[in-house]
Design a protein around this motif. Structure first.
Motif, PDB file in Angstrom:
ATOM      1  N   GLU A 156       5.645  -6.092  -1.193  1.00 33.63           N
ATOM      2  CA  GLU A 156       5.332  -5.493  -2.394  1.00 33.63           C
ATOM      3  C   GLU A 156       4.340  -6.885  -3.604  1.00 33.63           C
ATOM      4  O   GLU A 156       4.175  -6.510  -4.704  1.00 33.63           O
ATOM      5  CB  GLU A 156       7.078  -5.710  -3.059  1.00 33.63           C
ATOM      6  CG  GLU A 156       7.682  -5.007  -4.177  1.00 33.63           C
ATOM      7  CD  GLU A 156       7.348  -3.506  -4.714  1.00 33.63           C
ATOM      8  OE1 GLU A 156       6.865  -3.064  -5.275  1.00 33.63           O
ATOM      9  OE2 GLU A 156       7.092  -2.677  -3.424  1.00 33.63           O
ATOM     10  N   LYS A 175       1.379  -5.580  -3.384  1.00 27.19           N
ATOM     11  CA  LYS A 175       0.951  -4.092  -4.655  1.00 27.19           C
ATOM     12  C   LYS A 175       1.208  -5.017  -5.357  1.00 27.19           C
ATOM     13  O   LYS A 175       0.031  -4.238  -6.863  1.00 27.19           O
ATOM     14  CB  LYS A 175       2.274  -3.417  -4.218  1.00 27.19           C
ATOM     15  CG  LYS A 175       2.119  -2.197  -4.822  1.00 27.19           C
ATOM     16  CD  LYS A 175       4.028  -1.354  -4.361  1.00 27.19           C
ATOM     17  CE  LYS A 175       4.199  -0.212  -5.519  1.00 27.19           C
ATOM     18  NZ  LYS A 175       4.653   0.686  -5.735  1.00 27.19           N
ATOM     19  N   LEU A 201       2.038  -2.287   3.126  1.00 28.43           N
ATOM     20  CA  LEU A 201       1.163  -2.023   2.437  1.00 28.43           C
ATOM     21  C   LEU A 201       0.843  -1.083   1.728  1.00 28.43           C
ATOM     22  O   LEU A 201       0.732   0.201   2.148  1.00 28.43           O
ATOM     23  CB  LEU A 201      -0.175  -2.441   3.119  1.00 28.43           C
ATOM     24  CG  LEU A 201      -0.034  -4.504   3.800  1.00 28.43           C
ATOM     25  CD1 LEU A 201      -1.161  -4.608   4.235  1.00 28.43           C
ATOM     26  CD2 LEU A 201       0.016  -4.834   2.380  1.00 28.43           C
ATOM     27  N   HIS A 202       0.490  -0.487   0.522  1.00 28.24           N
ATOM     28  CA  HIS A 202       0.351   0.277  -0.358  1.00 28.24           C
ATOM     29  C   HIS A 202      -1.476   0.884  -0.283  1.00 28.24           C
ATOM     30  O   HIS A 202      -2.241  -0.480   0.065  1.00 28.24           O
ATOM     31  CB  HIS A 202       0.081  -0.297  -1.755  1.00 28.24           C
ATOM     32  CG  HIS A 202      -0.417   0.153  -2.734  1.00 28.24           C
ATOM     33  ND1 HIS A 202      -1.327   1.201  -3.461  1.00 28.24           N
ATOM     34  CD2 HIS A 202       0.980   1.400  -3.368  1.00 28.24           C
ATOM     35  CE1 HIS A 202      -0.772   1.173  -4.319  1.00 28.24           C
ATOM     36  NE2 HIS A 202       0.237   2.148  -4.444  1.00 28.24           N
ATOM     37  N   GLU A 207      -4.087   0.377  -2.054  1.00 25.52           N
ATOM     38  CA  GLU A 207      -4.544  -0.282  -3.117  1.00 25.52           C
ATOM     39  C   GLU A 207      -4.726  -2.217  -2.246  1.00 25.52           C
ATOM     40  O   GLU A 207      -5.813  -2.523  -2.401  1.00 25.52           O
ATOM     41  CB  GLU A 207      -3.963  -0.565  -4.646  1.00 25.52           C
ATOM     42  CG  GLU A 207      -4.792   0.540  -5.852  1.00 25.52           C
ATOM     43  CD  GLU A 207      -6.323   1.104  -5.543  1.00 25.52           C
ATOM     44  OE1 GLU A 207      -6.629  -0.268  -5.843  1.00 25.52           O
ATOM     45  OE2 GLU A 207      -6.455   1.786  -5.176  1.00 25.52           O
ATOM     46  N   VAL A 208      -3.750  -2.404  -1.853  1.00 24.80           N
ATOM     47  CA  VAL A 208      -3.663  -3.597  -1.739  1.00 24.80           C
ATOM     48  C   VAL A 208      -4.628  -3.675   0.177  1.00 24.80           C
ATOM     49  O   VAL A 208      -5.307  -3.628   0.359  1.00 24.80           O
ATOM     50  CB  VAL A 208      -2.701  -3.670  -0.777  1.00 24.80           C
ATOM     51  CG1 VAL A 208      -2.465  -5.304   0.259  1.00 24.80           C
ATOM     52  CG2 VAL A 208      -1.779  -4.025  -2.129  1.00 24.80           C
TER      53      VAL A 208
END
Length: 151
Positions: free
Chosen positions: A85, A88, A115-116, A118-119
Motif C-alpha cells: 500500500e 502504491k 502490488l498496484h 503502477e508499482v
C-alpha cells in the motif's frame, strides 16, 4: 539491469522493512536510508485468546481439534500488504520511476499479489533473499552483483 539513479529499493520481511534510495548512478550504487520500520514480534499468549476449538464427529471416539490459525503468519502477511500500500501511494505521487524489491519468498509472494499496476510497471529488479538484518553495504554488493552482466 542496472539500478538507475534515484531508484527506490524496498528491503522487507515479515517484521521489518526499509526504503532505500540510490543516490549513485547505474555504475556506482550508493544506497541511503529513506525510511524504516519494524513491528514488535508478539508472543503466542499475547495473540491468542483461547485454546483450539473442537468439532463433534458422527462416528468413532474422541474429538479432533481444529487446525489453529497461524497468527504470526497473518501478522507478517498484513505487514507485506501494508508495504504494498505504501508503494502504491508513492508510485501514484510519482515518488520513484524505478523499484527494486528484496524480500524472502513468503513476503515476496504476498507483495506480488498486492502490488498496484503502477508499482508493477516500475519494478526493475526483484530478489528472493532475506536482507533486512544485513548492513546497507551488503545490500549494495548484492545489487551490484545482480546488475553485472553474466560472464
Amino acid at each position: 539491469m542496472a539500478l538507475p539513479h534515484n531508484a527506490l529499493v524496498l528491503v522487507a520481511d515479515g517484521r521489518k522493512l526499509m526504503f532505500l534510495r540510490n543516490h549513485g548512478d547505474q555504475n556506482q550504487i550508493d544506497l541511503r536510508t529513506e525510511a524504516h520500520d519494524q513491528r514488535e514480534d508478539l508472543k503466542d499468549h499475547e495473540i491468542k485468546s483461547d485454546a483450539p476449538g473442537t468439532i463433534s464427529q458422527s462416528f468413532g471416539y474422541g474429538r479432533p481439534a481444529l487446525d489453529e490459525t497461524d497468527f504470526h503468519q497473518q501478522a507478517e502477511d498484513q505487514w507485506a500488504k501494508d508495504a504494498a500500500e505504501e508503494l502504491k501511494k508513492r508510485a501514484l505521487r510519482h515518488d520513484f520511476e524505478a523499484l527494486a524489491i528484496i524480500a524472502p519468498p513468503k513476503t515476496l509472494g504476498v507483495l506480488r499479489k498486492e502490488l498496484h499496476k503502477e508499482v508493477e510497471r516500475r519494478i526493475v529488479l526483484t530478489l528472493n533473499k532475506e536482507m533486512t538484518d544485513r548492513p546497507i553495504s551488503a545490500i549494495e554488493d548484492l545489487l551490484v552483483g545482480e546488475a553485472a552482466p553474466p560472464a
